[in-house]
Enzyme design. Structure first.
Site, PDB file in Angstrom:
ATOM      1  N   HIS A  77     108.788  72.148  77.494  1.00 27.50           N
ATOM      2  CA  HIS A  77     110.059  72.889  77.616  1.00 27.50           C
ATOM      3  C   HIS A  77     110.737  72.665  78.815  1.00 27.50           C
ATOM      4  CE1 HIS A  77     106.798  75.541  78.756  1.00 27.50           C
ATOM      5  NE2 HIS A  77     107.641  76.093  79.769  1.00 27.50           N
ATOM      6  N   GLU A 382      88.991  67.678  65.838  1.00 29.21           N
ATOM      7  CA  GLU A 382      89.833  66.980  65.009  1.00 29.21           C
ATOM      8  C   GLU A 382      91.267  66.886  65.714  1.00 29.21           C
ATOM      9  OE1 GLU A 382      86.443  68.221  62.374  1.00 29.21           O
ATOM     10  OE2 GLU A 382      88.035  69.404  63.890  1.00 29.21           O
ATOM     11  N   HIS A 431      85.659  62.884  51.064  1.00 24.82           N
ATOM     12  CA  HIS A 431      84.966  64.080  50.718  1.00 24.82           C
ATOM     13  C   HIS A 431      86.246  64.958  50.046  1.00 24.82           C
ATOM     14  CE1 HIS A 431      81.642  62.479  52.445  1.00 24.82           C
ATOM     15  NE2 HIS A 431      80.739  63.307  52.131  1.00 24.82           N
ATOM     16  N   ASP A 439      78.706  71.138  48.030  1.00 25.08           N
ATOM     17  CA  ASP A 439      78.986  71.770  49.235  1.00 25.08           C
ATOM     18  C   ASP A 439      80.021  72.832  49.285  1.00 25.08           C
ATOM     19  OD1 ASP A 439      77.532  70.080  50.784  1.00 25.08           O
ATOM     20  OD2 ASP A 439      79.281  68.592  50.953  1.00 25.08           O
ATOM     21  N   GLN A 443      84.547  72.763  51.927  1.00 26.27           N
ATOM     22  CA  GLN A 443      84.704  71.336  52.351  1.00 26.27           C
ATOM     23  C   GLN A 443      85.456  70.378  51.391  1.00 26.27           C
ATOM     24  OE1 GLN A 443      81.910  70.663  54.735  1.00 26.27           O
ATOM     25  NE2 GLN A 443      82.309  72.821  54.713  1.00 26.27           N
TER      26      GLN A 443
END
Length: 638
Positions: A77, A382, A431, A439, A443
């Site tokens: 900004h 991640e 997955h 699971d 998941q």
């Protein structure tokens, strides 16, 4: 316009004048635009004046030079400050600064983007510039092996973001001594004081706990700033990133607003701007460029931490032949991804891989063992994985980043900002859907197709067997923008012979005939269910066309429209995904846009919250197995 210190270090006296100019121009540009963040820019003006005038090695006439340092505004900004720097070095004119900032159709946007050649990544969503900088620094240390530094300006408000600490953690793990973080600690956020205010000691303890060297300074004492930047730059052969914590005052230089909580994101009215500019000594026209980079040959390769053993001594690197699977041979597409990535890496030295500590499930581990120098483990981080991939892409590498598909939702903001940055990043999610079985729902990615379809300019692919996976991995290497490959946990029989082509934007018609009464469309696991359903329907005397919609975006409109026309608009789409935004939505959107008026579409998807079970049990429960697909088709035909 006067020229001072062009292509050389400049004196601190000139730096002081430059800092005043940066403040004045930040005020002028934001007041002219009627919006912007002048006070947030003014707090960091001394830091940038010293950096640009004396320490940033940059050839402003050649922004693509591999020898250039990198300047990343995590504090996006503060764009008035960055654009004022660009005027000060002579690449943006005064007219553009005053008449182009935050204007429609102009390149000086409200927050920086790479539409400007001196900007590496789009910033503005706080907590992202530093993680991206980690990726650039990884490239510099381990791949380019060049002595450029990555300088990153952070604001104190964004130090509340977890992604900042993920970045410092990985910067320390990978010993990124070429990364220098300059934290502008001006005490004030958007609505008042930050959680730590001017408590530099606590900030320093936190940064040190994540493995960084810390330097605490007065962010308005240009001599002290100069010493700190010198110390940081000389540390490039060390094993830690450097964090400079600079105590500053928001609105510094204009007494009416200094340290006031009431002026965040507010331009000064013209009369107030006039008083501020007068207090700062008036408008200046300095042209100041600091040291130019010295071209250098790549240094020796450096070993970086690895969680996987390399190939056994004496074992040859993989050949360039693509993996082959026989028709009918059962293989998981996630395994085919790993096989294909190794083959691609042998062909293209720019291919790099990252993973989120699940490489033994995504099969990125195969690449890690084959090419450990081009593999970066991001652990369970991640956001940082996607950011590091973004930074590596900035340096011209071809990153493939993989994890469980469900976990990519955590990184969605980084994914969408990657699209704004215009980087080419390939993401792979394994997955996916209820097919993963026991699971349970935490998941099971059932939002990922919708998430990636919504990203500007994205490509979304979902192969159903090993052969198509290999072909699509190869295609992704040259696919621009953000691309996503969805892989399946279970093993399924091969449908295609080696050498079959799978262009992005295409599809495959596996069953068809002149008497087709209904079209069955699947991708990944549901394609196999569609084929079984076609066999069930054949026993009932109903001919069904079956389409492998492996390219979800862009989608093969022509083939879909032809199928709809041939089967009286009767279409069943089955997907292991929530109904919103997935394959069914993509098919419906495409056919409606193509003007298909006669359309009877049955959309089978995961409408309820699943639990644990076997893959077969859950596919049946969700109503996306062969029996339910066949029943939906019978209903349409009747």
């Amino acid at each position: 316009m006067t020229t001072t210190g062009l292509h050389s270090d400049v004196s601190l006296n000139v730096v002081a004048d430059l800092a005043a100019q940066l403040r004045v121009d930040s005020i002028r540009s934001s007041t002219s635009a009627g919006s912007g963040h002048p006070t947030s820019s003014m707090s960091a003006a001394d830091l940038l004046a010293v950096l640009v005038g004396r320490h940033l090695h940059y050839d402003w006439d050649n922004p693509g030079s591999p020898a250039n340092d990198h300047l990343i505004f995590s504090k996006g900004h503060a764009s008035p400050l960055l654009y004022s720097v660009f005027r000060a070095v002579g690449v943006v004119s005064s007219g553009e600064l005053l008449n182009g900032y935050r204007r429609f159709g102009q390149r000086l946007e409200g927050h920086p983007t790479p539409v400007l050649p001196w900007v590496d990544v789009a910033t503005g969503s706080l907590g992202q510039g530093l993680p991206d900088a980690v990726g650039v620094a990884l490239a510099g240390r381990y791949l380019d092996r060049l002595p450029y530094r990555v300088w990153t300006l952070c604001g104190d408000s964004e130090l509340a973001e977890g992604s900042i600490w993920e970045a410092l953690d990985k910067a320390s793990y990978y010993q990124l001594s070429n990364l220098v973080v300059i934290a502008d600690i001006n005490r004030l956020g958007q609505r008042g004081a930050t959680d730590l205010g001017w408590d530099l000691k606590t900030y320093a303890r936190r940064a040190a706990a994540f493995g960084a060297r810390t330097i605490e300074i007065d962010g308005h004492d240009q001599s002290i700033i100069d010493q700190a930047l010198t110390e940081a730059a000389e540390h490039i052969d060390g094993d830690q990133p450097t964090v400079i914590l600079a105590k500053t005052i928001k609105g510094r230089g204009f007494s009416e607003v200094e340290n006031s909580p009431d002026w965040h994101g507010k331009p000064f009215p013209p009369d107030m701007a006039e008083r501020a500019i007068a207090e700062l000594g008036g408008v200046r026209d300095l042209l100041v460029r600091g040291p130019r980079p010295t071209p250098a040959a790549p240094g020796p390769a450096l070993a970086h931490p690895s969680t996987l053993p390399p190939q056994p001594a004496g074992q040859a690197r993989p050949g360039k032949d693509w993996p082959q699977y026989k028709t009918g041979e059962e293989v998981a597409t996630r395994k085919a991804y790993g096989d294909a990535l190794v083959a691609l890496g042998a062909r293209d030295p720019q291919v790099v891989a990252l993973d989120g500590e699940v490489s033994n499930s995504t099969y990125a581990s195969e690449f890690a063992r084959a090419f450990p120098e081009r593999y970066f483990e991001m652990f369970i981080a991640e956001q940082q994985m996607v950011a590091a991939a973004t930074g590596l892409a900035v340096r011209g590498d071809k990153p493939f980043a993989s994890t469980f598909a469900a976990f990519l939702t955590r990184a969605h903001d980084f994914i969408r900002m990657g699209a704004i940055s215009g980087v080419d990043v390939r993401l792979v999610g394994s997955h996916a859907g209820v097919e993963i079985g026991a699971d349970g729902p935490s998941q099971m990615a059932m939002e990922d197709l919708a998430m990636f379809r919504a990203v500007q300019g994205s490509t979304v692919l979902y192969p159903a067997d090993g052969t198509s996976t290999v072909a699509l991995v190869a295609a992704l290497a040259d696919t621009p923008g953000i691309s996503y490959l969805r892989t399946t946990r279970g093993s399924y029989p091969g449908l295609y012979a080696h050498g079959e082509t799978f262009p992005v934007g295409g599809s495959k018609v596996l069953r068809s005939g002149p008497l087709d009464a209904v079209t069955l469309i699947g991708a990944g696991v549901t394609l196999h269910e569609c084929l079984l359903a076609a066999d069930l329907l054949k026993a009932d005397g109903i001919a069904a066309r079956v389409i492998d919609c492996y390219s979800v975006k862009p989608i093969d409109v022509q083939t879909l429209a032809a199928a709809a026309a041939a089967t009286g608009g009767r279409i069943v789409v089955a997907e292991d995904h929530h109904p919103e935004g997935g394959l069914g939505s993509a098919v419906a959107d495409a056919l409606l846009a193509a003007g298909q008026l006669d359309l009877r579409l049955s959309r089978l998807a995961v409408y309820e919250l699943p639990g644990s079970g076997t893959a077969a049990e859950l596919l049946a429960w969700a109503g996306i197995d062969a029996e339910h697909i066949a029943e939906a088709a019978r209903h349409l035909v009747k």
